[in-house]
Design an enzyme around this catalytic site. Structure first.
Site, PDB file in Angstrom:
ATOM      1  N   ASP A 102      29.085 -30.587 -12.584  1.00 36.71           N
ATOM      2  CA  ASP A 102      29.068 -30.353 -14.024  1.00 36.71           C
ATOM      3  C   ASP A 102      30.496 -29.994 -14.425  1.00 36.71           C
ATOM      4  O   ASP A 102      31.032 -28.971 -13.997  1.00 36.71           O
ATOM      5  CB  ASP A 102      28.112 -29.190 -14.314  1.00 36.71           C
ATOM      6  CG  ASP A 102      27.511 -29.246 -15.697  1.00 36.71           C
ATOM      7  OD1 ASP A 102      28.257 -29.530 -16.646  1.00 36.71           O
ATOM      8  OD2 ASP A 102      26.297 -28.982 -15.814  1.00 36.71           O
ATOM      9  N   ASP A 204      29.964 -31.634 -19.826  1.00 41.49           N
ATOM     10  CA  ASP A 204      29.379 -30.717 -20.810  1.00 41.49           C
ATOM     11  C   ASP A 204      29.959 -30.955 -22.209  1.00 41.49           C
ATOM     12  O   ASP A 204      31.178 -31.099 -22.369  1.00 41.49           O
ATOM     13  CB  ASP A 204      29.692 -29.278 -20.357  1.00 41.49           C
ATOM     14  CG  ASP A 204      28.917 -28.235 -21.127  1.00 41.49           C
ATOM     15  OD1 ASP A 204      27.680 -28.237 -21.048  1.00 41.49           O
ATOM     16  OD2 ASP A 204      29.560 -27.411 -21.824  1.00 41.49           O
ATOM     17  N   GLU A 271      27.246 -35.322 -21.942  1.00 44.43           N
ATOM     18  CA  GLU A 271      26.260 -34.596 -22.751  1.00 44.43           C
ATOM     19  C   GLU A 271      26.668 -34.748 -24.209  1.00 44.43           C
ATOM     20  O   GLU A 271      27.686 -34.212 -24.638  1.00 44.43           O
ATOM     21  CB  GLU A 271      26.205 -33.111 -22.378  1.00 44.43           C
ATOM     22  CG  GLU A 271      25.017 -32.440 -23.052  1.00 44.43           C
ATOM     23  CD  GLU A 271      25.156 -30.942 -23.236  1.00 44.43           C
ATOM     24  OE1 GLU A 271      24.131 -30.284 -23.450  1.00 44.43           O
ATOM     25  OE2 GLU A 271      26.284 -30.426 -23.193  1.00 44.43           O
ATOM     26  N   HIS A 333      17.999 -27.333 -18.307  1.00 40.61           N
ATOM     27  CA  HIS A 333      18.118 -25.870 -18.310  1.00 40.61           C
ATOM     28  C   HIS A 333      18.270 -25.318 -19.723  1.00 40.61           C
ATOM     29  O   HIS A 333      18.331 -24.111 -19.905  1.00 40.61           O
ATOM     30  CB  HIS A 333      19.319 -25.474 -17.454  1.00 40.61           C
ATOM     31  CG  HIS A 333      20.611 -25.966 -18.034  1.00 40.61           C
ATOM     32  ND1 HIS A 333      20.901 -27.318 -18.168  1.00 40.61           N
ATOM     33  CD2 HIS A 333      21.661 -25.315 -18.573  1.00 40.61           C
ATOM     34  CE1 HIS A 333      22.083 -27.450 -18.749  1.00 40.61           C
ATOM     35  NE2 HIS A 333      22.565 -26.256 -19.004  1.00 40.61           N
TER      36      HIS A 333
END
Ligand code: TEU
Length: 528
Positions: A102, A204, A271, A333
């Site tokens: 990530d 991210d 993302e 999450h």
């Protein structure tokens, strides 16, 4: 579109998200770690997925549980060290699993040495690595931007009399990607992990990384009403999705592609939350591609009914460029768990949908067990988003609870009370129990994933939507001579079958194939 037989692993395969804090604790501190992940990799391999994405493992004060990075090129001691990372990577590769990290490019932790330096004053050599602005004439924040976690996106710094920008927590200052030195340092961090052998990154909040020059106010969102997250009061027109961010994504892609000489693509998953047309632009162009997969969250965002999903799927497919490969996410999450949203019977239907739609699916740890609603007592809430905006149902702890492995104390996750509570039904809802039960959610996931591997129609085949009774979502997948059809009953009533055929798999088992039972999904091989 002409049929291809050269699909790379990330088009054929499936991704499994591991939230490292909650997968497996190996050192008895109640928090998961890399050695724990290594120990449990056989579960991931047996599931039948192709790649793992690990949420952040880097040194971090954990204000946002690792999405506040204090060093991009190391491992937080809570999770292990670089050697334990190398062991997980090797163990994953031995099992044929790819591993994605990530990458968090929009912001660092306020403890990152870059920000510590930047904050020392206006003449710091790192000052321009972050986004500092003078106050508005009234002394208030430079503009009206709102943090995703509520409140102004600007934090006042009394030392220099300026504000710095933070799209998330004040302890997550936004980097200034217009500064070439920032870009160079962040690309070095990507190289650090690619050189170590990772297979790519989930990136991210990629659409956030560059802000409009001049920092104009964002316009109000006419659809906002109280009770919705404060961020949505404004449309993030000037704080996100800037052309310069697309240009950086294209450079990230060129970097990833430069590692692909071995024929194994290093994959970038962005993302990105945007409406279809803006979202599709993140694929870039054929000669200047951006991310391989801009994450598609529409199964999370839309109401669970057949008509809505049918319209959404058609619109998403229509928005893709011809070379853009689709993808689907049903849990993470950040989002409420699918079984908590739609109930366990429909969560089985959702599993079939996720794993038979055209496009790369991402599974979230624990969804393969059907973990549902977990109430987090007020004194155990840890999520900073929930703590800052309590009571509007955005708490993320409920989907971050530890994996229940077996009937041992603390479900085999740890030897001590875990950092978040377990699912209340962990005594029966755990991996070991579901491995013994051929009707379990885990058995269904394994079956579906095995079918995807053996039937190219399901992984790389073309798709078209079929007509069906109200409340039923139906479609066909086709590759070469192979045709499979899927019918999903999203209601609590029996429904007529939209077509005849031989049942390959029912979410309820033991299918009769003359009706779709309540909450039943079926995969068929058509007879004619
Ligand atoms: O999430 C980005 C994001 O859009 C979230 O604000 C999301 O809207 C929200 O969590 C939904 O409730 C990413 C990470 O996935 C998240 O865990 C981080 O907190 C965030 O970025 C900041 O890095």
């Amino acid at each position: 579109m002409t049929e291809r037989n050269d699909h790379p692993w990330w088009e054929r395969g499936t991704v499994y998200q591991i939230y490292p804090r909650s997968f497996q604790d190996s050192d008895g501190d109640g928090v998961g770690d890399l050695a724990g992940i290594e120990r449990r990799l056989d579960h991931v391999a047996a599931l039948g997925v192709d790649a793992i994405w690990l949420s952040p493992i880097f040194p971090s004060p954990m204000a946002d549980f690792g999405y506040d990075v204090a060093d991009y090129c190391d491992v937080d001691p809570l999770f292990g060290d670089l050697a334990s990372f190398d062991r997980v990577l090797a163990a994953a590769h031995e099992r044929g699993l790819k591993l994605l990290l990530d990458f968090v490019p929009n912001h660092t932790s306020d403890r990152h040495p870059w920000f510590v330096d930047s904050r020392t004053g206006r003449d710091s050599t790192k000052r321009d690595w972050y986004i500092w602005r003078d106050p508005a004439p009234d002394g208030g924040p430079p503009n009206n931007w709102i943090s995703d976690f509520g409140g102004s996106a600007w934090e006042y710094d009394p030392v220099s009399g300026q504000y710095y920008l933070h799209a998330f927590l004040a302890s997550q200052p936004d980097l200034n990607w217009r500064n070439p030195a920032v870009k160079a340092a962040m690309f070095d961090a990507m190289r650090f992990w690619l050189d170590r052998g990772v297979d790519g990154f989930r990136i991210d909040v990629l659409w956030h990384i560059v802000k409009a020059e001049g920092f104009p106010d964002n316009p109000p969102n006419p659809y906002w009403r109280p009770g919705i997250t404060e961020r949505d009061r404004l449309i993030q027109r000037h704080s996100t999705d800037q052309p310069e961010a697309h240009a950086i994504a294209a450079e990230m892609r060129a970097l990833a592609d430069s590692y692909g000489a071995d024929g194994q693509a290093r994959v970038l998953i962005g993302e990105i939350f945007l409406p279809n047309d803006a979202h599709a632009r993140w694929y870039g162009t054929l000669d200047r591609p951006q991310v391989h997969l801009p994450f598609n969250f529409q199964l999370i965002e839309n109401a669970w009914d057949a008509a809505t999903l049918r319209t959404m799927i058609a619109a998403y497919e229509a928005s893709l460029p011809p070379y853009g490969w689709p993808n689907w996410v049903i849990g993470s999450h950040d989002a409420a768990r699918i079984a908590a949203r739609v109930g366990e019977p429909q969560a089985r239907v959702a599993a079939m949908l996720l794993l038979t739609l055209r496009g790369t699916p991402t599974l979230y740890q624990g969804d393969e067990l059907g973990i549902g609603k977990v109430d987090i007592p007020a004194d155990r809430v840890r999520d900073p988003q929930e703590l800052r905006q309590p009571g509007i149902g955005i708490g993320r702890d409920r989907s971050r609870t530890p994996m229940p492995w077996d009937g041992a104390p603390f479900a085999g996750f740890s030897t001590v009370e875990p950092w978040l509570p377990l699912n209340p039904d962990w005594h029966t809802r755990n991996v070991a129990a579901q491995e013994r039960d051929p009707a379990s959610m885990l058995a269904l996931y394994r079956h579906l994933l095995a079918l995807r591997r053996t039937h190219p129609a399901l992984s790389v085949g073309g798709m078209h939507l079929l007509d069906a009774a109200d409340g039923v979502l139906a479609y066909e997948r086709r590759h070469g001579d192979e045709v499979l059809r899927v019918a999903l009953n999203l209601t609590q009533d029996a429904k007529p079958l939209p077509f005849a055929g031989t049942v390959v798999l029912s979410t309820l088992g033991g299918a009769t194939s003359d009706t779709l039972r309540a909450n039943e999904g079926m995969i068929f091989r058509p007879t004619s």
